[in-house]
Enzyme design. Structure first.
Site, mmCIF file in Angstrom:
data_model
loop_
_atom_site.group_PDB
_atom_site.id
_atom_site.type_symbol
_atom_site.label_atom_id
_atom_site.label_comp_id
_atom_site.label_asym_id
_atom_site.label_seq_id
_atom_site.Cartn_x
_atom_site.Cartn_y
_atom_site.Cartn_z
ATOM 1 N N ALA A 154 0.823 -1.211 0.000
ATOM 2 C CA ALA A 154 0.000 0.000 0.000
ATOM 3 C C ALA A 154 0.858 1.261 0.000
ATOM 4 O O ALA A 154 1.985 1.252 0.485
ATOM 5 C CB ALA A 154 -0.933 -0.010 1.212
ATOM 6 N N PHE A 156 1.536 5.672 0.621
ATOM 7 C CA PHE A 156 1.432 6.618 1.731
ATOM 8 C C PHE A 156 0.217 7.520 1.635
ATOM 9 O O PHE A 156 -0.240 8.061 2.644
ATOM 10 C CB PHE A 156 2.688 7.496 1.790
ATOM 11 C CG PHE A 156 2.771 8.526 0.690
ATOM 12 C CD1 PHE A 156 2.139 9.756 0.813
ATOM 13 C CD2 PHE A 156 3.465 8.255 -0.487
ATOM 14 C CE1 PHE A 156 2.195 10.694 -0.214
ATOM 15 C CE2 PHE A 156 3.525 9.188 -1.512
ATOM 16 C CZ PHE A 156 2.888 10.412 -1.380
ATOM 17 N N LYS A 180 2.169 -4.903 3.575
ATOM 18 C CA LYS A 180 3.325 -4.015 3.652
ATOM 19 C C LYS A 180 2.812 -2.605 3.402
ATOM 20 O O LYS A 180 2.614 -2.186 2.273
ATOM 21 C CB LYS A 180 4.404 -4.359 2.626
ATOM 22 C CG LYS A 180 5.723 -3.594 2.918
ATOM 23 C CD LYS A 180 6.500 -3.214 1.690
ATOM 24 C CE LYS A 180 6.060 -1.923 1.085
ATOM 25 N NZ LYS A 180 6.372 -0.687 1.885
ATOM 26 N N ARG A 184 6.178 5.386 5.373
ATOM 27 C CA ARG A 184 5.989 6.782 5.782
ATOM 28 C C ARG A 184 4.765 6.982 6.668
ATOM 29 O O ARG A 184 4.599 8.043 7.262
ATOM 30 C CB ARG A 184 5.870 7.672 4.540
ATOM 31 C CG ARG A 184 7.134 7.691 3.694
ATOM 32 C CD ARG A 184 6.945 8.446 2.408
ATOM 33 N NE ARG A 184 8.199 8.547 1.647
ATOM 34 C CZ ARG A 184 8.321 9.159 0.485
ATOM 35 N NH1 ARG A 184 7.257 9.717 -0.064
ATOM 36 N NH2 ARG A 184 9.482 9.216 -0.140
ATOM 37 N N SER A 233 3.143 3.748 -7.663
ATOM 38 C CA SER A 233 3.595 4.403 -8.892
ATOM 39 C C SER A 233 3.677 3.420 -10.052
ATOM 40 O O SER A 233 3.750 2.200 -9.858
ATOM 41 C CB SER A 233 4.969 5.037 -8.675
ATOM 42 O OG SER A 233 5.956 4.036 -8.513
ATOM 43 N N THR A 255 -1.731 1.680 -10.652
ATOM 44 C CA THR A 255 -0.509 2.470 -10.770
ATOM 45 C C THR A 255 -0.806 3.956 -11.016
ATOM 46 O O THR A 255 -1.633 4.542 -10.350
ATOM 47 C CB THR A 255 0.387 1.873 -11.854
ATOM 48 O OG1 THR A 255 -0.305 1.871 -13.110
ATOM 49 C CG2 THR A 255 0.766 0.437 -11.533
ATOM 50 N N CYS A 288 -4.175 9.385 -6.833
ATOM 51 C CA CYS A 288 -4.233 8.884 -8.205
ATOM 52 C C CYS A 288 -5.507 9.308 -8.920
ATOM 53 O O CYS A 288 -5.649 9.061 -10.113
ATOM 54 C CB CYS A 288 -4.092 7.367 -8.226
ATOM 55 S SG CYS A 288 -5.434 6.505 -7.397
ATOM 56 N N GLU A 386 3.161 11.991 -14.532
ATOM 57 C CA GLU A 386 2.390 12.105 -13.294
ATOM 58 C C GLU A 386 3.247 12.875 -12.286
ATOM 59 O O GLU A 386 4.277 12.382 -11.830
ATOM 60 C CB GLU A 386 2.028 10.729 -12.736
ATOM 61 C CG GLU A 386 1.208 10.826 -11.462
ATOM 62 C CD GLU A 386 0.865 9.476 -10.862
ATOM 63 O OE1 GLU A 386 -0.224 9.355 -10.273
ATOM 64 O OE2 GLU A 386 1.684 8.549 -10.967
#
Length: 491
Positions: A154, A156, A180, A184, A233, A255, A288, A386
């Site tokens: 996952a 931040f 996971k 951050r 990303s 993504t 996103c 992006e």
């Protein structure tokens, strides 16, 4: 007199129902992006930690998968009630770690809770189907079963909502889970794990390992992890998809994005400006589904740009815990510097800077103000990449079709929006735009939990999306039973 050293708490992994220290000696600071204060340290765990967590999950799965589905659903309902009880604490943790304002954080918590509510419908979601007569005295039934240990990676930017796309559905359907989270934002994850235990989820069903590359690779390579759900990303998503696929796992990788919004001449201008400002600059643009490009019809363009500039300049920037703050910081110094570099690149390539966020950079945190470019073209870096920051590009177009053509040139296709009062334009937009999630007269077209988060093109790698019926298929496998019962004589 020497300086007093304050010891910073080290976060632990959550394995088999216990918080345990990682096997690593490497830790990374977790920083409040609004103040630059170090709030804790997170371990950069090892593959050995992953191995330990997977073994715990594998053991737990053997029993959890046999628990009656209604019983699992009741535990998820318990979890939903606990999340509701602690909504404000969860929101404050998000703001402290991520930087978004409290209103946005509360909204994220609510979206996470809605995903838990959807997952709590497991008895209906797991139902199969049957046909009582496929031949003389022969029937067939299709059953769903959990697939085993599954993993989630996952980001931040939505430390509650995105994990809640993953683990509630997975465990409600009978799987065991290894998460996971972003290194951050560990404190929110701690709270989610503790509440799961309080809700009655058995030890080992849900596990958390913090870290970076070693943890990701450990999950992608482990033969006992049957599926991987990823949000992040494009470069990392491509890597996760390829690596997990090579190891014969199911994969869904959500993504990057470069979401376009089209504003037509007949749109309600004030409504469009309000929604687009929120979509472009909310959460500091770190989402996103952020609006990154606006194509606006020429007849309304001057007024639109003027109103949007005024709106952007009026947005209050600061610590998200403070009343009245709209725009918080980006997550880290490197993200701020990367954004500044994109602004400089846009100017260098010939775009017109309407609103310069660099003028509002603060030394107190990782702040950068709303930035608006005009006269952007599709060969410019700021249109292609992006940026993941409060940076918006505006392109003037002659008509709806030109706006659609520009949007469709992007390699990304997560979402797209249209502002209009013309139903025929809505239909044309829907049928011709290349994007998986569309919004009509709204800025962020993110669907509710019972619909798929359905990005296209380079915004998604896989077959089954997160959320909706796709998520049920992703976390289950099917068993078809064909049975023949010769008819005895009942005469």
């Amino acid at each position: 007199m020497g300086e007093t050293t304050v010891e910073v708490r080290k976060v632990k992994n959550y394995i088999n129902g216990k918080w345990i220290e990682s096997s690593t000696s490497l830790y990374e600071d977790v920083v409040n992006p609004a103040t630059k204060e170090v709030i804790c340290q997170v371990p950069l765990s090892t593959k050995a930690d992953v191995e330990y967590a997977v073994e715990a999950a594998k053991t737990a799965f053997a029993k959890w998968s046999k628990v009656a589905v209604p019983r699992r659903a009741r535990i998820l309902f318990n979890y939903q009630q606990l999340l509701q009880r602690d909504k404000e604490e969860l929101a404050r943790l998000i703001t402290i770690e991520n930087g978004k304002n409290l209103t946005e954080a509360r909204g994220e918590v609510q979206r996470g809770i809605e995903n838990v509510e959807f997952a709590a419908g497991a008895p209906s979601l797991m139902m199969g189907d049957s046909l009582p007569m496929i031949a003389t005295d022969v029937e067939a039934s299709n059953y769903r079963y959990p697939i085993g240990v599954v993993g989630g990676i996952a980001p931040f930017n939505f430390p509650m909502m995105v994990p809640c796309w993953m683990f509630p559905m997975a465990i409600a359907l009978g799987n065991a889970f290894l998460l996971k989270p972003s290194e951050r934002t560990p404190l929110l994850t701690e709270k989610l794990a503790d509440l799961l235990t309080e809700a009655g989820v058995p030890d080992g069903v849900f596990n958390v390992v913090y870290g970076a590359h070693d943890v990701v690779n450990g999950m992608l390579e482990h033969p006992d992890i049957k599926a991987i759900s990823f949000v992040g990303s494009k470069p990392v998503g491509e890597y996760v998809y390829k690596k997990a696929s090579e190891n014969l796992k199911r994969v869904q990788a959500l993504t990057g994005a470069k979401n376009h919004t089209i504003v037509l001449n007949d749109a309600d201008l004030d409504d469009a400006v309000t929604n687009i400002a929120g979509a472009a600059f909310g959460s500091a643009g770190e989402r996103c589904m952020a609006c990154a490009v606006v194509t606006v019809e020429e007849g309304i363009a001057d007024a639109f740009v003027a109103k949007l500039k005024a709106k952007a300049e009026s947005l209050v920037m600061g610590n998200g815990l403070d009343d009245g703050v709209f725009l918080g910081p980006v997550i880290r110094e490197e993200n701020k510097n990367r954004t500044i570099a994109y602004i400089e690149k846009g100017v260098e390539e010939g775009a017109t800077l309407v609103c310069d966020g660099r003028s509002r950079v603060s030394a107190d945190g990782y702040f950068i103000g709303p930035t608006i470019f005009e006269n952007v073209t599709t060969d410019m870096t700021i249109w292609k990449d992006e940026i993941f920051a409060p940076v918006l590009s505006i392109i003037r177009v002659k008509n709806l079709d030109e706006g659609i053509q520009i949007a469709n040139r992007s390699e990304f296709a997560n979402g797209a929006c249209l502002f209009t009062t013309n139903a025929a334009a809505v239909r044309y937009f829907r049928e011709n735009i290349d994007a998986g999630m569309l919004g009509i007269n709204l800025g962020v077209p993110a669907p509710m939990a019972f619909f798929p988060f359905s990005g296209w093109k380079s915004s998604f790698y896989g077959t089954l999306h997160a959320n909706g019926k796709d998520s049920v298929d992703f976390y289950t496998r099917k068993k078809v039973v064909t049975a023949r019962y010769p008819k005895p004589s009942f005469d």
